[in-house]
Design a protein around this motif. Structure first.
Motif, short mmCIF file in Angstrom:
data_model
loop_
_atom_site.label_atom_id
_atom_site.label_comp_id
_atom_site.label_asym_id
_atom_site.label_seq_id
_atom_site.Cartn_x
_atom_site.Cartn_y
_atom_site.Cartn_z
N ALA A 163 0.83 -1.20 0.00
CA ALA A 163 0.00 0.00 0.00
C ALA A 163 0.86 1.26 0.00
O ALA A 163 0.56 2.24 -0.70
CB ALA A 163 -0.93 -0.01 1.22
N ASP A 164 1.96 1.24 0.76
CA ASP A 164 2.88 2.38 0.77
C ASP A 164 3.51 2.60 -0.60
O ASP A 164 3.66 3.73 -1.07
CB ASP A 164 3.97 2.17 1.82
CG ASP A 164 3.59 2.74 3.17
OD1 ASP A 164 2.79 3.70 3.20
OD2 ASP A 164 4.10 2.25 4.19
N LEU A 188 2.28 1.72 -3.51
CA LEU A 188 1.25 2.24 -4.42
C LEU A 188 0.97 3.71 -4.15
O LEU A 188 0.82 4.52 -5.07
CB LEU A 188 -0.03 1.42 -4.29
CG LEU A 188 0.00 0.01 -4.88
CD1 LEU A 188 -1.28 -0.75 -4.51
CD2 LEU A 188 0.13 0.08 -6.40
N PHE A 189 0.88 4.05 -2.88
CA PHE A 189 0.61 5.45 -2.50
C PHE A 189 1.74 6.36 -2.99
O PHE A 189 1.49 7.44 -3.55
CB PHE A 189 0.45 5.55 -0.99
CG PHE A 189 0.23 6.95 -0.49
CD1 PHE A 189 -1.01 7.54 -0.59
CD2 PHE A 189 1.27 7.67 0.09
CE1 PHE A 189 -1.23 8.84 -0.13
CE2 PHE A 189 1.07 8.96 0.55
CZ PHE A 189 -0.19 9.54 0.44
N ALA A 190 2.98 5.92 -2.79
CA ALA A 190 4.13 6.73 -3.22
C ALA A 190 4.17 6.86 -4.74
O ALA A 190 4.50 7.92 -5.27
CB ALA A 190 5.42 6.11 -2.71
N VAL A 195 0.24 8.49 -6.07
CA VAL A 195 -0.30 9.73 -5.49
C VAL A 195 0.81 10.76 -5.28
O VAL A 195 0.77 11.86 -5.84
CB VAL A 195 -1.03 9.44 -4.16
CG1 VAL A 195 -1.57 10.75 -3.56
CG2 VAL A 195 -2.17 8.45 -4.37
N VAL A 196 1.80 10.40 -4.48
CA VAL A 196 2.83 11.37 -4.12
C VAL A 196 3.71 11.74 -5.31
O VAL A 196 3.94 12.92 -5.59
CB VAL A 196 3.70 10.84 -2.96
CG1 VAL A 196 4.82 11.83 -2.63
CG2 VAL A 196 2.84 10.61 -1.73
N LEU A 202 -2.04 16.01 2.68
CA LEU A 202 -1.59 14.63 2.91
C LEU A 202 -0.46 14.55 3.93
O LEU A 202 0.00 13.46 4.26
CB LEU A 202 -1.13 14.00 1.59
CG LEU A 202 -2.22 13.70 0.56
CD1 LEU A 202 -1.60 13.23 -0.75
CD2 LEU A 202 -3.19 12.64 1.09
N CYS A 261 9.76 5.00 2.25
CA CYS A 261 8.35 5.14 1.84
C CYS A 261 7.48 4.49 2.91
O CYS A 261 6.98 3.38 2.73
CB CYS A 261 8.11 4.49 0.48
SG CYS A 261 9.12 5.13 -0.85
N TYR A 280 4.71 5.91 4.69
CA TYR A 280 3.62 6.83 5.02
C TYR A 280 2.50 6.12 5.79
O TYR A 280 2.17 6.48 6.91
CB TYR A 280 3.08 7.44 3.73
CG TYR A 280 1.99 8.46 3.92
CD1 TYR A 280 2.28 9.78 4.19
CD2 TYR A 280 0.65 8.08 3.83
CE1 TYR A 280 1.28 10.72 4.37
CE2 TYR A 280 -0.36 9.01 4.00
CZ TYR A 280 -0.05 10.32 4.27
OH TYR A 280 -1.05 11.25 4.44
N LEU A 281 1.91 5.09 5.19
CA LEU A 281 0.79 4.39 5.82
C LEU A 281 1.25 3.57 7.02
O LEU A 281 0.54 3.48 8.02
CB LEU A 281 0.09 3.49 4.80
CG LEU A 281 -0.55 4.23 3.62
CD1 LEU A 281 -1.10 3.25 2.60
CD2 LEU A 281 -1.68 5.14 4.12
#
Length: 410
Positions: free
Chosen positions: A52-53, A55-57, A60-61, A337, A364, A366-367
């Protein structure tokens, strides 16, 4: 009074490890101790959060950071001496490098004076304003050095290959090659503990004033410029060799190839980390450098793809409106965010400075940091309840009963 002392001791005991974890996590490039600490719980749960981290990085980021850089860079093209390329580049370089140097030299003073304890609203507003200024300064420094290189060295393939190779080898010799990495392989979480921290090349103590200033100058000008050399050469070589007559096809190819290499790089992290943990000295350093070079290939392709596609498809007929909207929306999104510092290129990180396999773990988290923080809050509440129950003479099983004293007043 006795109840307050007991509760404060419990909270401090439970919170010290979490604070150290957040401090090490938020420094982009430093991952020492993070992977094992954040992997509490089942392996499946840890693997899911890691995916998930990533994918988010990546989704999104990284696009938000690239959008911020592209829009800020283009706005400088439009407003900073547009008729004088050399003057524009020199002005941007001077402004950007001076601001970066000031933020580096005065980081300790900023950290002491701007703290949430002195007013949360003031801290939040001023710190994000500093991020906005630092972001513009970073883009300005990169644009200035990049364009001055274009004017001074030209853009032939042979020159680009030689300058890029020389810069990459120089960074490797300085053990600073990892600094060429960026989003999606690095996320800087906006944590108050180290919001203004800028690691320098030689880790000089700020009390040694002259040595510290020289360290900051070297970190900002020499290491920072070498990183720009590598990025500029790699980007320009892609422009030359990757469908130079079809910009749309070239950008789409960069984007797709970049994300394919991103997936491969994240997938290889576990075996590379396992290998790095069993190596020592030069072999371990070489493995870390090769792995970071692979991640850089992915990064520069993703950046070039997103950058070029924004130029092609996002209101190209109205560049001022397009880029102002991109600039404001991307920065606002990153602030909301809580990772706006991801737009800033700051500090120098040393290759393979973390122990064992941690040197190849990308920052990475974040989550994982978010869920770890929530688990820490629950442990704090339980500690408060247990301390209150002990002080009141209640049985341990009654510790879940609500306290009369609100947690905010502790």
């Amino acid at each position: 009074m006795q109840l307050q002392v007991v509760i404060c001791r419990r909270v401090r005991a439970g919170g010290s490890h979490s604070g150290a974890l957040r401090h090490s996590a938020d420094m982009r490039g430093s991952t020492a101790g993070l992977a094992d600490t954040l992997a509490s719980g089942s392996r499946a749960h840890a693997a899911l959060l890691a995916c998930a981290d990533a994918l988010f990085a990546s989704l999104v980021v990284a696009p938000a950071v690239v959008t911020y850089w592209k829009s800020t860079w283009t706005l400088m093209d439009l407003y900073v001496l547009p008729e004088e390329p050399v003057g524009s580049a020199a002005a941007c370089a001077a402004f950007g490098l001076c601001c970066d140097l000031l933020f580096s030299v005065f980081q300790t003073q900023l950290s002491k004076r701007l703290r949430p304890e002195r007013g949360r609203l003031t801290y939040y507003v001023v710190s994000r304003l500093c991020t906005g200024v630092a972001g513009v300064a970073c883009v300005g420094a990169w644009r200035g050095v990049w364009n001055l290189l274009n004017e001074c060295t030209g853009s032939s393939a042979r020159t680009l290959i030689s300058t890029t190779a020389a810069a990459a080898l120089s960074l490797a010799a300085l053990r600073a090659l990892r600094n060429i990495c960026a989003a999606p392989f690095a996320i800087a979480v906006d944590s108050p503990q180290d919001y203004f921290d800028v690691p320098t090349m030689f880790r000089t103590n700020s009390r040694e004033t002259m040595l510290y200033i020289l360290d900051c100058i070297f970190s900002v000008t020499v290491v920072g410029s070498l990183v720009v050399f590598v990025w500029r050469g790699s980007w320009a070589l892609l422009d030359i060799f990757l469908f130079p007559d079809d910009k749309s096809k070239s950008c789409w190819t960069s984007l797709i190839a970049g994300y394919v290499v991103v997936i491969v790089t994240f997938a290889l992290q576990a075996p590379v980390r396992w290998s790095a943990a069993r190596l020592h000295g030069a072999p371990r350093l070489l493995l870390a450098d090769v792995y970071h070079l692979v991640s850089f290939v992915a990064t520069v392709n993703v950046w070039r793809g997103v950058w070029g596609l924004l130029d092609i498809y996002f209101f190209p007929e109205t560049p001022k409106l397009s880029n102002w909207c991109s600039h404001i929306v991307s920065l606002t999104l990153l602030i909301l965010l809580n990772c706006s510092n991801s737009v800033i290129v700051r500090g120098v990180y040393i290759d393979a400075e973390e122990p064992a396999g941690e040197c190849v773990v990308f920052p990475c988290h974040y989550l994982r940091l978010f869920f770890h923080k929530e688990r820490t809050k629950k442990r704090h509440r339980r500690a408060l309840q247990a301390a209150a129950a002990a002080a009141a003479g209640r049985k341990p099983e009654d510790a879940s009963l609500p306290l009369q004293m609100p947690e905010e007043k502790v």
